[in-house]
Enzyme design. Structure first.
Site, mmCIF file in Angstrom:
data_model
loop_
_atom_site.group_PDB
_atom_site.id
_atom_site.type_symbol
_atom_site.label_atom_id
_atom_site.label_comp_id
_atom_site.label_asym_id
_atom_site.label_seq_id
_atom_site.Cartn_x
_atom_site.Cartn_y
_atom_site.Cartn_z
ATOM 1 N N SER A 178 0.810 -1.235 0.000
ATOM 2 C CA SER A 178 0.000 0.000 0.000
ATOM 3 C C SER A 178 0.835 1.274 0.000
ATOM 4 O O SER A 178 1.630 1.493 0.907
ATOM 5 C CB SER A 178 -0.885 0.068 1.256
ATOM 6 O OG SER A 178 -1.643 -1.077 1.414
ATOM 7 N N HIS B 264 -3.154 0.505 -4.561
ATOM 8 C CA HIS B 264 -2.432 -0.563 -5.260
ATOM 9 C C HIS B 264 -2.719 -0.407 -6.739
ATOM 10 O O HIS B 264 -3.828 -0.695 -7.179
ATOM 11 C CB HIS B 264 -2.939 -1.938 -4.811
ATOM 12 C CG HIS B 264 -2.566 -2.282 -3.419
ATOM 13 N ND1 HIS B 264 -1.534 -3.117 -3.110
ATOM 14 C CD2 HIS B 264 -3.096 -1.894 -2.246
ATOM 15 C CE1 HIS B 264 -1.445 -3.240 -1.806
ATOM 16 N NE2 HIS B 264 -2.378 -2.508 -1.265
ATOM 17 N N HIS C 184 -5.250 -9.292 -2.431
ATOM 18 C CA HIS C 184 -5.345 -9.757 -1.041
ATOM 19 C C HIS C 184 -6.441 -10.813 -0.909
ATOM 20 O O HIS C 184 -7.416 -10.810 -1.661
ATOM 21 C CB HIS C 184 -5.710 -8.591 -0.110
ATOM 22 C CG HIS C 184 -4.710 -7.488 -0.101
ATOM 23 N ND1 HIS C 184 -4.669 -6.517 -1.074
ATOM 24 C CD2 HIS C 184 -3.706 -7.197 0.766
ATOM 25 C CE1 HIS C 184 -3.680 -5.679 -0.791
ATOM 26 N NE2 HIS C 184 -3.076 -6.072 0.301
ATOM 27 N N TYR D 154 -8.631 -10.821 1.374
ATOM 28 C CA TYR D 154 -9.893 -10.174 1.740
ATOM 29 C C TYR D 154 -10.675 -9.639 0.541
ATOM 30 O O TYR D 154 -11.847 -9.311 0.645
ATOM 31 C CB TYR D 154 -9.679 -9.050 2.783
ATOM 32 C CG TYR D 154 -8.836 -7.878 2.323
ATOM 33 C CD1 TYR D 154 -9.309 -6.946 1.398
ATOM 34 C CD2 TYR D 154 -7.560 -7.685 2.839
ATOM 35 C CE1 TYR D 154 -8.532 -5.879 0.993
ATOM 36 C CE2 TYR D 154 -6.770 -6.621 2.444
ATOM 37 C CZ TYR D 154 -7.266 -5.730 1.520
ATOM 38 O OH TYR D 154 -6.491 -4.675 1.116
ATOM 39 N N GLU D 155 -10.009 -9.543 -0.615
ATOM 40 C CA GLU D 155 -10.722 -9.069 -1.801
ATOM 41 C C GLU D 155 -11.589 -10.165 -2.407
ATOM 42 O O GLU D 155 -12.338 -9.913 -3.357
ATOM 43 C CB GLU D 155 -9.715 -8.575 -2.848
ATOM 44 C CG GLU D 155 -8.963 -7.334 -2.388
ATOM 45 C CD GLU D 155 -7.878 -6.923 -3.371
ATOM 46 O OE1 GLU D 155 -8.226 -6.306 -4.385
ATOM 47 O OE2 GLU D 155 -6.703 -7.230 -3.119
ATOM 48 N N ALA E 201 2.375 -2.562 4.500
ATOM 49 C CA ALA E 201 2.048 -1.607 5.553
ATOM 50 C C ALA E 201 1.478 -2.430 6.701
ATOM 51 O O ALA E 201 0.774 -3.415 6.472
ATOM 52 C CB ALA E 201 1.021 -0.606 5.052
ATOM 53 N N MET F 282 -2.413 -7.618 6.656
ATOM 54 C CA MET F 282 -3.386 -8.484 5.975
ATOM 55 C C MET F 282 -2.830 -9.111 4.703
ATOM 56 O O MET F 282 -3.584 -9.438 3.783
ATOM 57 C CB MET F 282 -4.639 -7.670 5.628
ATOM 58 C CG MET F 282 -5.304 -7.001 6.806
ATOM 59 S SD MET F 282 -6.682 -5.978 6.280
ATOM 60 C CE MET F 282 -6.978 -5.018 7.772
ATOM 61 N N SER F 283 -1.513 -9.266 4.628
ATOM 62 C CA SER F 283 -0.937 -9.817 3.394
ATOM 63 C C SER F 283 0.307 -10.641 3.713
ATOM 64 O O SER F 283 0.445 -11.165 4.814
ATOM 65 C CB SER F 283 -0.572 -8.652 2.454
ATOM 66 O OG SER F 283 0.482 -7.883 3.008
ATOM 67 N N ASN G 91 0.837 2.847 11.531
ATOM 68 C CA ASN G 91 -0.060 3.253 12.619
ATOM 69 C C ASN G 91 0.184 2.325 13.801
ATOM 70 O O ASN G 91 0.746 1.243 13.630
ATOM 71 C CB ASN G 91 -1.532 3.131 12.166
ATOM 72 C CG ASN G 91 -1.868 1.716 11.705
ATOM 73 O OD1 ASN G 91 -1.556 1.329 10.573
ATOM 74 N ND2 ASN G 91 -2.462 0.937 12.580
ATOM 75 N N HIS H 76 -7.832 3.655 6.510
ATOM 76 C CA HIS H 76 -7.001 3.297 5.369
ATOM 77 C C HIS H 76 -6.295 4.536 4.804
ATOM 78 O O HIS H 76 -5.147 4.448 4.357
ATOM 79 C CB HIS H 76 -7.863 2.620 4.308
ATOM 80 C CG HIS H 76 -7.078 2.051 3.162
ATOM 81 N ND1 HIS H 76 -6.029 1.174 3.349
ATOM 82 C CD2 HIS H 76 -7.161 2.231 1.827
ATOM 83 C CE1 HIS H 76 -5.517 0.849 2.174
ATOM 84 N NE2 HIS H 76 -6.177 1.479 1.230
HETATM 85 N N1 HPA Z 1 -3.928 -3.798 11.067
HETATM 86 C C1 HPA Z 1 -3.944 -4.593 9.981
HETATM 87 N N2 HPA Z 1 -3.418 -4.235 8.822
HETATM 88 C C2 HPA Z 1 -2.833 -3.028 8.744
HETATM 89 C C3 HPA Z 1 -2.791 -2.153 9.835
HETATM 90 C C4 HPA Z 1 -3.367 -2.562 11.075
HETATM 91 O O1 HPA Z 1 -3.352 -1.848 12.079
HETATM 92 N N3 HPA Z 1 -2.144 -1.019 9.416
HETATM 93 C C5 HPA Z 1 -1.806 -1.232 8.109
HETATM 94 N N4 HPA Z 1 -2.224 -2.441 7.695
#
Ligand code: HPA
Length: 280
Positions: free
Chosen positions: A33, A64, A86, A88-89, A116, A214-215, A238, A250
């Site tokens: 990302s 992306h 991903h 989740y998609e 990320a 998530m990847s 974050n 996001h």
């Molecule tokens: N959680 C899951 N995936 C992420 C996060 C998070 O806090 N930040 C960036 N991708």
């Protein structure tokens, strides 16, 4: 007859070879990302949108762009997957890892994966880099489910050194020489797409996770199956849920990624020649 996963990877690789016959990539990269900037800085580059490559999954996530860029980084031939699909998609993990397998067929032996992630370990400040030492695959699935394709690799691939110790040592050295703080730790791969609850983040901390995303885990499993050496980098965009007062968005993840992109690009440009020289 429906084509096998090997046939699909081969068809994708042959298409790519036809479009960029002069570059036989040594190092593959997956940029997560908001991290696309590195690809813009390559020399002699050829860009191919994922939508033109047979069997490539199209990323629907914002940030992306979905392109394969072949070119040279300080002379080293590289193939950069700018964007990824991903779980989740709604893609199967087999679809998610097809681009990695196509890079394997093209001859890539070293893979650098970036993402990320949210910071769980309190020693990590948001906006830093984490060198992935290992992962926890908590996505509840595996890209190698189903009949094994021996042309990719063995039925039961070893994951003891999913993230190469040798490549990590090179990354730590290059980070030191750039005075880039680099924390080493464990990446927990969740299915998403909702961010974690604070209770989930506490549970992940107890499991030994330092960051969460998530990847990455599926791609690294497929890469190890192919016998590639892997280096993983997380951009901590974050603090994970419950560790700061802020909600997670996001947009914030993308913004932080973009702010860190120039430092990541500088790091990768130092790293790639060193990996190519010493990594194999
Ligand atoms: N959680 C899951 N995936 C992420 C996060 C998070 O806090 N930040 C960036 N991708």
């Amino acid at each position: 007859m429906t084509p096998s996963e090997f046939d699909k990877a081969l068809e994708a690789a042959e298409f790519v070879r036809g479009r960029a016959p002069l570059v036989v990539p040594r190092v593959g990269l997956i940029l997560g990302s908001g991290l696309g900037a590195f690809a813009e800085a390559l020399e002699d580059s050829t860009t191919i949108p994922f939508k033109e490559i047979p069997h490539f999954p199209l990323s629907t996530a914002i940030g992306h762009s979905g392109r394969l860029v072949l070119g040279r980084c300080r002379g080293v031939p590289v193939a950069v997957l700018q964007g990824r699909a991903h779980y989740y998609e709604g893609y199967s993990l087999r679809e998610v890892v097809l681009p990695v397998r196509a890079l394997g067929v093209l001859g890539v032996k070293l893979l650098v994966v970036t993402n990320a992630a949210g910071g769980i370990n309190r020693k990590l400040r948001a906006r830093g880099f984490l060198l992935i030492r290992d992962h926890l695959n908590l996505q509840g699935s595996n890209p190698l489910l189903g009949p094994n394709e021996e042309r990719f690799g063995p039925r039961f691939p070893d994951m003891t050194e999913a993230y190469s110790k040798k490549l990590r040592a090179i990354a730590k050295r290059e980070a030191r020489s750039l005075r880039l703080p680099l924390f080493e730790g464990v990446y927990a791969a969740m299915r998403g797409p909702s961010y974690e609850t604070p209770s989930e983040v506490r549970a992940l901390a107890r499991l030994g996770a330092d960051v969460v995303g998530m990847s990455t885990a599926p791609e690294v499993i497929a890469a190890r199956h192919l016998g590639m050496q892997v280096l993983g980098l997380s951009l901590v965009t974050n603090m994970a849920a419950g560790l700061s007062k802020k909600e997670i968005s996001h947009d914030e993840v993308l913004e932080a990624g973009e702010r860190m992109a120039s430092r990541l690009t500088a790091f990768l440009r130092a790293l790639i020649p060193a990996l190519a020289r010493e990594g194999e």
